[in-house]
Write a protein that holds these residues in place. Sequence first.
Motif, PDB file in Angstrom:
ATOM      1  N   ASN A   6       0.841  -1.175   0.000  1.00 49.34           N
ATOM      2  CA  ASN A   6       0.000   0.000   0.000  1.00 49.34           C
ATOM      3  C   ASN A   6       0.887   1.240   0.000  1.00 49.34           C
ATOM      4  O   ASN A   6       2.102   1.164   0.150  1.00 49.34           O
ATOM      5  N   ARG A 260     -14.021   3.515  -8.488  1.00 49.47           N
ATOM      6  CA  ARG A 260     -13.543   2.712  -7.362  1.00 49.47           C
ATOM      7  C   ARG A 260     -13.009   3.639  -6.270  1.00 49.47           C
ATOM      8  O   ARG A 260     -12.412   4.681  -6.570  1.00 49.47           O
ATOM      9  N   GLU A 262     -10.746   3.487  -2.589  1.00 45.28           N
ATOM     10  CA  GLU A 262      -9.947   2.714  -1.642  1.00 45.28           C
ATOM     11  C   GLU A 262      -9.850   3.511  -0.344  1.00 45.28           C
ATOM     12  O   GLU A 262      -9.426   4.671  -0.351  1.00 45.28           O
ATOM     13  N   ARG A 264      -9.232   3.307   4.197  1.00 49.46           N
ATOM     14  CA  ARG A 264      -8.919   2.554   5.404  1.00 49.46           C
ATOM     15  C   ARG A 264      -9.874   3.044   6.467  1.00 49.46           C
ATOM     16  O   ARG A 264      -9.858   4.202   6.859  1.00 49.46           O
ATOM     17  N   ARG A 269      -8.553  -2.147   5.413  1.00 49.39           N
ATOM     18  CA  ARG A 269      -8.523  -1.649   4.041  1.00 49.39           C
ATOM     19  C   ARG A 269      -9.803  -2.072   3.344  1.00 49.39           C
ATOM     20  O   ARG A 269     -10.122  -3.264   3.262  1.00 49.39           O
ATOM     21  N   ASP A 271     -12.203  -1.682  -0.174  1.00 53.83           N
ATOM     22  CA  ASP A 271     -12.377  -1.259  -1.561  1.00 53.83           C
ATOM     23  C   ASP A 271     -13.872  -1.121  -1.825  1.00 53.83           C
ATOM     24  O   ASP A 271     -14.666  -1.976  -1.411  1.00 53.83           O
TER      25      ASP A 271
END
Length: 566
Positions: A6, A260, A262, A264, A269, A271
């Motif tokens: 990451n 999309r 992403e 945290r 994590r 998606d």
Amino acid sequence: MEYELNSTNNAIAHMLLDAGLATEDQLLEIYEEQQRTGVSFQDGLYNFGIIHEDELLQMIADNLGTEYIDLKAIDPSPDLIQTISSNVVRMYNILPVREEDGVVYVAALEPMNFQMQDELPYVIGKQVIVTVAKPELIQQAIEHFYPDTITESMTDVIAEMDKVEELDEGLEDQESLEEQANSTPIVRFVNVVLYQAVKDESSDIHFEPFGDEFKIRYRIDGTLYEMTPPPKHLAVPVISRVKVISGLNIAERRMPQDGRIELRIAGRRIDLRVSTLPTQYGESVVLRVLDKSIVNLDLAGLGMPNDILDNLRELIAKPNGIILVTGPTGCGKTTTLYSCLKEINRIEDKLLTAEDPVEYNIEGLMQVPINEAQGMTFARALKAFLRQDPDRIMLGEIRDLETATMSIQASLTGHLVLSTLHTNDAPGAVTRLTDMGVEPFLITSSLEGVLAQRLVRRICASCKTAYEPTETELKAMSLTSDDVGDVQFHHGKGCQYCNNTGYKGRVGIFELFQLSPAVRDLVNQKEPASVLSATAKAEGMRSLREDGIKAVMDGTSTVEEVLKYT
């Protein structure tokens, strides 16, 4: 570096390389250890003696031009703690430590998360400076100052959103939309929605504008639940905010878009696959939540009966042939395929996948995203695969005759092909292929087995209650009192743990159809699926309904769930 890290760990790796404290080979070894054992990348650095924790955190602070602080020596004021809500703290994994001249200093679990640094001033409403501290002390402090019971209610957030003024229709240009989408109430509201969805283990989030209201619904364990609706006039800025963070064009509202996100959230994590759809009353947006921390890609952990698991393992160990997984959207087909691939993923074999889109990244697999708009179809990907010397191939779905024919050719030339179909039961896959135009002799020469599956809701363990089944229930499941004997059925009464639904989590029910010589003869004779099913049952196949009845008798699920999905 070719291995996948990451952004935070990638930055750390480059800092260590630049400082001459680690080599590429050492970092690769730590990465492989992380993949194998689940130990974090930073803990791997400490375990291998590359660097000590204090040294690394000071290096990160120096790189960011900020300070490395000792949380044990800091006691944030109650007023400062109240400045930032629990949901914001837990979503971004931050702790406010002090405020000076209107600037809030926070210790962050991921201080090198630059998206977080960009968003915090909007969310908090003040200038923010991110500092570095020991992750363990940050998490302890969050639990101490923000116990999980103190969460910002959706009602409070919606009340704050009433301050957001409605844009005049003529002023809905891109600049105005961006300004409103980045306003503090809108940013905070969307963050709370995402945080709550992940906390409740939702699989999908639906933003739905209607004529007189704006609905937001979560899908939990296969069922949609509606949350407190925000004001109708906030549909455009809220949806624009979702589009901003997913990299979509907020000015384009007449064509569907896919994106999309992403994130945290709470240390995990996440998606999010984003899909927009223009409707009569504005854009409808659906987010598919892909939470890697709760997905089990272990074939033995999917809950299959032992006999089906053993037979499936025999099928995926074959050197060639086609294996299909069937069922409706959202029944876990992709998870099952990934679990199969993970089990047969060996260093001596080359595995290729074509997916629409790639949902989970698995070490050792060459994964190709399908993009039909640019001409990358399943058929074209499969044609390219066969020039890449593969041993195992996974196609996200067989949608047409061209893909089906090429899959058969691939299996006949020594490749194992795994894919999915949308059919009601396993024997129905044969009918579906023949309807596409595949000749029966090609099906019998390539198809090895079909696994049909459904996901039914699991009875909540906290409020599980036994009862005597009624005659109506037994009749609906084609059972008699003699079949049941003294076995009691169960249901959930509803409790706080399961949001008064009586269910918590889901469990799979399965049907494995294998092509025996007798079944292959029937396929060549073009017999209907009902005849294939009857023959397979005579040879020992258990139907979806029968596996569902077993789940009811075991006290895992309810009669209503099994009847609903079989």
